[in-house]
Design an enzyme around this catalytic site. Structure first.
Site, mmCIF file in Angstrom:
data_model
loop_
_atom_site.group_PDB
_atom_site.id
_atom_site.type_symbol
_atom_site.label_atom_id
_atom_site.label_comp_id
_atom_site.label_asym_id
_atom_site.label_seq_id
_atom_site.Cartn_x
_atom_site.Cartn_y
_atom_site.Cartn_z
ATOM 1 N N LYS A 12 0.874 -1.173 0.000
ATOM 2 C CA LYS A 12 0.000 0.000 0.000
ATOM 3 C C LYS A 12 0.907 1.216 0.000
ATOM 4 O O LYS A 12 1.667 1.459 0.941
ATOM 5 C CB LYS A 12 -0.914 0.008 1.227
ATOM 6 N N GLY A 61 -8.211 9.619 9.616
ATOM 7 C CA GLY A 61 -8.491 9.768 11.044
ATOM 8 C C GLY A 61 -9.503 10.838 11.377
ATOM 9 O O GLY A 61 -9.805 11.071 12.544
ATOM 10 N N ALA A 89 -9.634 6.076 4.025
ATOM 11 C CA ALA A 89 -9.461 7.276 4.848
ATOM 12 C C ALA A 89 -10.739 8.085 4.978
ATOM 13 O O ALA A 89 -11.423 8.365 4.004
ATOM 14 C CB ALA A 89 -8.347 8.175 4.311
ATOM 15 N N GLY A 90 -11.037 8.464 6.200
ATOM 16 C CA GLY A 90 -12.168 9.340 6.474
ATOM 17 C C GLY A 90 -13.437 8.614 6.872
ATOM 18 O O GLY A 90 -14.344 9.224 7.440
ATOM 19 N N ASN A 140 -9.951 1.889 9.461
ATOM 20 C CA ASN A 140 -9.042 1.592 10.556
ATOM 21 C C ASN A 140 -9.439 2.341 11.824
ATOM 22 O O ASN A 140 -9.961 1.763 12.770
ATOM 23 C CB ASN A 140 -7.599 1.929 10.150
ATOM 24 N N THR A 141 -9.243 3.660 11.816
ATOM 25 C CA THR A 141 -9.494 4.463 13.021
ATOM 26 C C THR A 141 -10.872 4.206 13.626
ATOM 27 O O THR A 141 -11.006 4.031 14.844
ATOM 28 C CB THR A 141 -9.365 5.967 12.683
#
Lengths: 256, 256, 256, 256
Positions: free
Chosen positions: A97, A158, A184-185, A206-207
């Site tokens: 990645k 994040g 992301a986001g 993830n976050t």
């Protein structure tokens, strides 16, 4: 069956996850297993090449998930290529990645360095999965140099803001010949479902899972949401209408 | 277990559905069963009191779902009370979904007549579930006269626009002492998940399932999305942040 | 000329303002004069009937603006009618801004009491301007009892969130036979311009001007924004398109 | 006074306009003069170097506006440099709006070619104004090679969708050391005001004025909106609040 294919691998889950920010390795393992994710990113920093007893890796190696090393922390194409080679050694995988974000505050990706690194890495035999801004032209250029998918962002990493790049994701999905993975986001299952309803091939979360009060339950929630969004995409959503339409036929019994 | 209680009934599913707009009674039955919905609205017009062979009702009676008659089509409190009594006779239930929308174009509910009818119906022993605008003050007034839940709209019926009343739903959910069920406007599983993430107790979905190209698959999609949203609500979502935060720790290996 | 008519008065400015929350009476007067507003709400509490030297009123009386007393603080129709009569005595005007919000936290209006009070006040000869939720059915009912305009909210008072009731304001504007004045929630000139572009007849702005660091400049900014939005509405906005269209013709000179 | 400085020029108007899509040269001239714009883009294609009687140019040359040639239609950095040189010859200006969009459907800019061309053009002595995606990292890289401003898009050209890149524009504005001019997508005065409220230094509007039913009035509307947004930015907007705050103090007279 509804299979996602990237390079030589097939996936039945369209939820990709990450290993950062979890309270403990055990919480991470539980959440990832519960999510049924089959592809999990891992920062090179966490991979201790020398140390066989590395806690996090051991937790994941006992599962069937595929590890996807990322280049998080590099700032140039050159650093990214170096990091990718290290990762290949350490994890015995040619998947990478590609993340190049010189800015330490918002961690937004650099389009120029990313394209340069992608081209070099493809030539070196890597399966390249680039994290990028939701820039339709950049996506096509990355596709032209041979990346195996594109990973446009929904919002800054994040931030948990959701799909803030809608108008551009729609164009990317319409134009892409490689899988589109929204990265992301994504901060809530509804965001993940929405991305899938738009026609994204997968999402990376993830976050939102890691910092939830209950990562395992959140992992399951995202799994369900991704499935829901994918099913809705395939079953076709009803069109948006300006004028209301009764779902209950107007009863005329009072006039009888 | 995560049970929803309304009046004397308990529900394990937080997805309520409707019977309008389906291509056929068979498609309707399949979709509703697949959705695992336990409460299904039915317009009084569809209930043919005399005709034992009524197709739609027979399809639903063989299942375990609860039928919830609605007053769709009435324009005043007086008509609503009359319709509710007819429905009670026909379906042998004192539950009523109260819908009073004098406007034939947007089918938006009348706050004045709805409160008046709710008060009368509660006195007559009905379990009243009023469909209303997302008006926090009206919700409290309905609660004061004894309704068993409130059903604020997300957007006009059949518009599939999603949660367009966010700022007001948040207040309603914060203030309500009875279950809050988001009704109307939900056009995609992501919308349903979002409503549940906000803390709604349930959602009602009809058009989005019925007019999909594959109602059965869409029914399953909504089931998963509602579960996802509910689980996320209980596991607590990660906060939205302005500044990005790396989910992968910044690798410092290059500086070593 | 583009004149707004309400009852017996005409207005060249479509920006209505308020007198609350200013740092001082002088700042208030400056801002209101700079905004060129011709209708200014004033809370009955501020009107000291006995005290001829009341500071705030004196500041405003020297100008040409029309004072519009409001019933802010009342919780029922009965209290509203009483307050309106007091205001008529004190300010020698039969115009009244009807505000009934029992909830001290969000100050959202009560639809039931508002309709009841509106009907009574119209019969008593008042020019009634009701502040309400953006509820299209309620607007039509208020129109039916004879109010001279409707004042649906954009967002909760003082929230500065902007036009959060878009889908319902559009319907209200489409259906109304009396002027529609968007009240509450407007926190920036862009919000005011947007309301006017939608076809609102006027906007009421208070907090956003009063608590700005420079109320006078903000008053001018809102004046310009309201004019801009109104002009754009009359000149007709260009349609929103999914596909891009070059505003510069694609140069073909390179192929020549 | 509130002056915008780019390279060696100063501007009192923060509204830049374009010359495409107008119904006639006369309508264009009227609208541009009414807008009081001081910088106007013109496609090289429209500039007929040989033909002294070129209608459009004559209309503009009689005014005091600055002409800004653009490279619309080129697909690579090389073509852009060639076009810029042609434009310099034809219009006797070293200012160039750099637009490189290989995609004929959405006309989105190419980040790689744009950076390459910008670097070359700066070295050739041009004042470079690049049209780009709202990509904060790209903006910093362009700044590093010496562009005089950045022109991130709000939405695809000609879409009139407004500010769809909010989260990224905020970061660009926060980080930029050169003026930020929001270009493309602005379809209504409220959009322009909003961009200015965010802290943009200027906006470029073309389609929304040109295809309005009344371009002259729309030009004035945009002028006012840009001024309003700029004034609001300088006077500081009131903060957005979740809980309502009364702008009218709650009257306690009823309790007296």
């Amino acid at each position: 069956m509804d299979i996602l294919k990237i390079a030589d691998k097939t996936f039945t889950s369209r939820l990709f996850t990450g290993t950062g920010k979890f309270g403990s390795s055990r919480l991470m393992q539980e959440a990832i297993l519960a999510s049924e994710s089959e592809l999990v990113t891992v920062a090179l920093k966490r991979v201790d090449v020398e140390n066989e007893s590395d806690d996090m890796l051991q937790h994941l190696k006992t599962t069937s998930v595929n590890l996807l090393p990322n280049t998080s922390g590099v700032r140039t194409a050159k650093e990214a290529v170096f990091a990718a080679k290290l990762a290949r050694e350490a994890l015995q995988t040619n998947w990478i990645k590609l993340e190049i974000h010189p800015d330490p505050k918002y961690l937004l990706p650099d389009p120029i360095e990313t394209l340069k690194a992608a081209e070099a890495l493809v030539k070196l035999g890597f399966v390249v999965m680039p994290y990028i801004h939701a820039d339709p032209v950049l996506c096509k250029r990355l596709e032209a140099v041979g990346v195996q998918c594109v990973m446009p962002l929904g919002a800054p990493i994040g931030s948990n803001k959701g799909i803030k790049t809608l108008d551009f994701l729609e164009i990317i999905i319409e134009q892409s010949n490689v899988p589109v993975i929204v990265d992301a986001g994504i901060g809530a299952p509804s965001h993940a479902a929405y991305a899938m309803e738009l026609g994204a091939d997968a999402v990376l979360v993830n976050t939102a899972i890691a910092v939830s009060q209950n990562p395992k339950q959140m992992g399951i929630a995202f799994k369900k949401a991704v499935e829901a969004g994918r099913m809705a995409y395939k079953a076709k959503l009803a069109p948006i209408k300006r004028q209301a339409e009764a779902s209950s036929p107007l009863t005329s019994f009072l006039n009888l």
